[in-house]
Scaffold this motif. Structure first.
Motif, PDB file in Angstrom:
ATOM      1  N   SER A 123       7.266   9.858   1.200  1.00 46.00           N
ATOM      2  CA  SER A 123       6.256   9.135   0.419  1.00 46.00           C
ATOM      3  C   SER A 123       6.812   7.766   0.057  1.00 46.00           C
ATOM      4  N   LEU A 173      -1.495  -0.572   6.662  1.00 45.06           N
ATOM      5  CA  LEU A 173      -0.415  -0.133   5.783  1.00 45.06           C
ATOM      6  C   LEU A 173       0.732  -1.130   5.708  1.00 45.06           C
ATOM      7  N   PHE A 218       1.747   4.999   1.020  1.00 44.45           N
ATOM      8  CA  PHE A 218       1.447   5.813   2.194  1.00 44.45           C
ATOM      9  C   PHE A 218       2.453   6.947   2.304  1.00 44.45           C
ATOM     10  N   ASP A 239      -0.439   9.669   6.576  1.00 43.92           N
ATOM     11  CA  ASP A 239      -0.979   8.520   7.296  1.00 43.92           C
ATOM     12  C   ASP A 239      -0.536   8.497   8.752  1.00 43.92           C
ATOM     13  N   THR A 298       0.823  -1.186   0.000  1.00 45.62           N
ATOM     14  CA  THR A 298       0.000   0.000   0.000  1.00 45.62           C
ATOM     15  C   THR A 298       0.869   1.252   0.000  1.00 45.62           C
TER      16      THR A 298
END
Length: 410
Positions: free
Chosen positions: A232, A128, A4, A53, A2
């Motif tokens: 990121s 995540l 995040f 996040d 994922t």
């Protein structure tokens, strides 16, 4: 994996008293103290705007024990904003806010997660597949290598290590939780979120090891822009960018006086040197240390009428920018050399060494400084340099003043 994003910050130093500034200008010190809070509020706002996040704070949330609960309430208010935006916060204690240092507490919201201090701990974000590993300081001084005891990485997850450390040494920072990049690399993590060093530094790329620096400069030793790092992650590819958050800045400039300069000409030189800094500050308040050097007849005026000359230099800085303030005037001016010293002046200069003060004289000066510091109000004499300079520097200023008022060289 994922995708995040998170923000890595450190060294908030909320509640810093700015003692050096307080001695010189209490109002300016108050503005810098407020800037520390404003910088953290800006960090929270940026995290919410970026919809990160989670947020990491790698130590030294507070500058030391609280005088009252106001700074704890402020931190609670801001992290609660993150809680309402569903952004968790993960933090470790550093040397300034070690468990043994902070005696007051405010119950923090449930989105704030603090790592243990007795041994490393791990928090997992299952959605995540992110595992965060860290250990805070139990005592102000941490001399052992904490990193070597961090747990193994979670296989298939993105692993982040939080550590408040000087690594193998970063002047002028004290050597806390010393370790090497190889020690960090041995844990097999993907990212190391470090704190303690107040300058932004990308220490290593594999894995990515970063000091974000502090979010607000605290003295002239911490100049320029300050902030945090936005990270990121997508398919284990990591990108990072620095985000600037500070609301006040320290700077230092050096100006050389020419032999032919009058006061107006020197003031114009100072204003011109300060102008680029005022523009780059982009509306922030600036505390500026000004070093004046060179051979000039103005040297006598700067020593004999110190307060007036300081005000003249402040006026010059205000011509560069309305919020540029003189933090300290560092005088290294000399009078034009005379062919023959005035009668009696050679003896006076010989009696007063220029820099090589005897140990007995330094000891005597230190004793006098301690006496004065004990009488200063509001605890502003509690810092390492209660009078804003060490004994040798104060003795040099006293020598120059005496010679200037006696008609001799500086």
């Amino acid at each position: 994996m994922t995708a995040f994003r998170f923000i890595h910050a450190a060294d908030l130093h909320l509640g810093s008293p700015f003692q050096g500034l307080a001695l010189k200008d209490a109002a300016l010190a108050a503005r810098f103290a407020e800037a520390s809070r404003e910088a953290f509020a800006a960090l929270v706002t940026r995290a919410i705007e970026e919809k990160v996040d989670f947020l990491i704070v790698a130590g030294d949330v507070y500058d030391g024990d609280w005088k009252d609960n106001s700074i704890g309430l402020f931190f609670n208010r801001e992290v609660a904003r993150l809680g309402r935006a569903d952004i968790p916060v993960f933090l470790i204690k550093g040397n300034h806010d070690a468990e043994s240092v902070i005696t007051r507490t405010i119950t923090l919201p449930e989105n704030v997660h603090e790592f243990p201090v007795a041994k490393p701990g791990t928090f997992r974000l299952d959605r995540l597949k992110v595992a965060l590993h860290g250990q805070g300081f139990a005592e102000r001084s941490a001399r052992e290598n904490l990193a070597l005891n961090y747990p193994k990485p979670e296989q298939g997850w993105f692993n982040i290590g939080l550590l408040h450390t000087s690594l193998t040494g970063r002047e002028p920072h004290a050597p806390y939780a010393p370790c090497s990049v190889e020690d960090l690399r041995s844990r097999g993590y993907d990212y190391w979120a470090l704190g303690h060093v107040h300058e932004f530094e990308v220490v290593a790329q594999d894995p990515l090891v970063i000091f974000p620096g502090n979010i607000q400069g605290r003295s002239v030793r911490e100049q320029g822009a300050k902030g945090a790092v936005l990270v990121s992650v997508e398919d284990h590819r990591i990108r990072h960018e620095r985000i600037v958050l500070d609301r006040a800045r320290f700077h230092e400039i050096a100006v050389m006086a020419a032999l032919e300069d009058d006061l107006a000409a020197l003031a114009n030189r100072v204003a011109a040197a300060a102008d680029p800094l005022a523009k780059s500050a982009d509306g922030r308040v600036v505390a500026l240390r000004l070093r004046l050097s060179g051979e000039t007849p103005l040297a006598r005026d700067f020593m004999a009428r110190a307060a007036d000359m300081r005000d003249e230099m402040q006026a010059a800085l205000h011509r560069a920018g309305e919020d540029v303030w003189l933090e300290k005037l560092d005088l290294r001016l000399t009078l034009p050399k005379k062919p023959v010293a005035a009668e009696g002046m050679a003896d006076l200069e010989a009696l007063l060494p220029e820099r090589n003060w005897s140990p007995a004289m330094i000891e005597e000066a230190d004793a006098r400084i301690r006496e004065i510091a004990a009488k200063l109000p509001g605890g502003i004499g509690a810092g390492d340099l209660p009078l804003g300079a060490d004994a040798a520097e104060l003795l040099a200023e006293a020598r120059a003043l005496l010679l200037a008022r006696s008609g001799g060289g500086v």
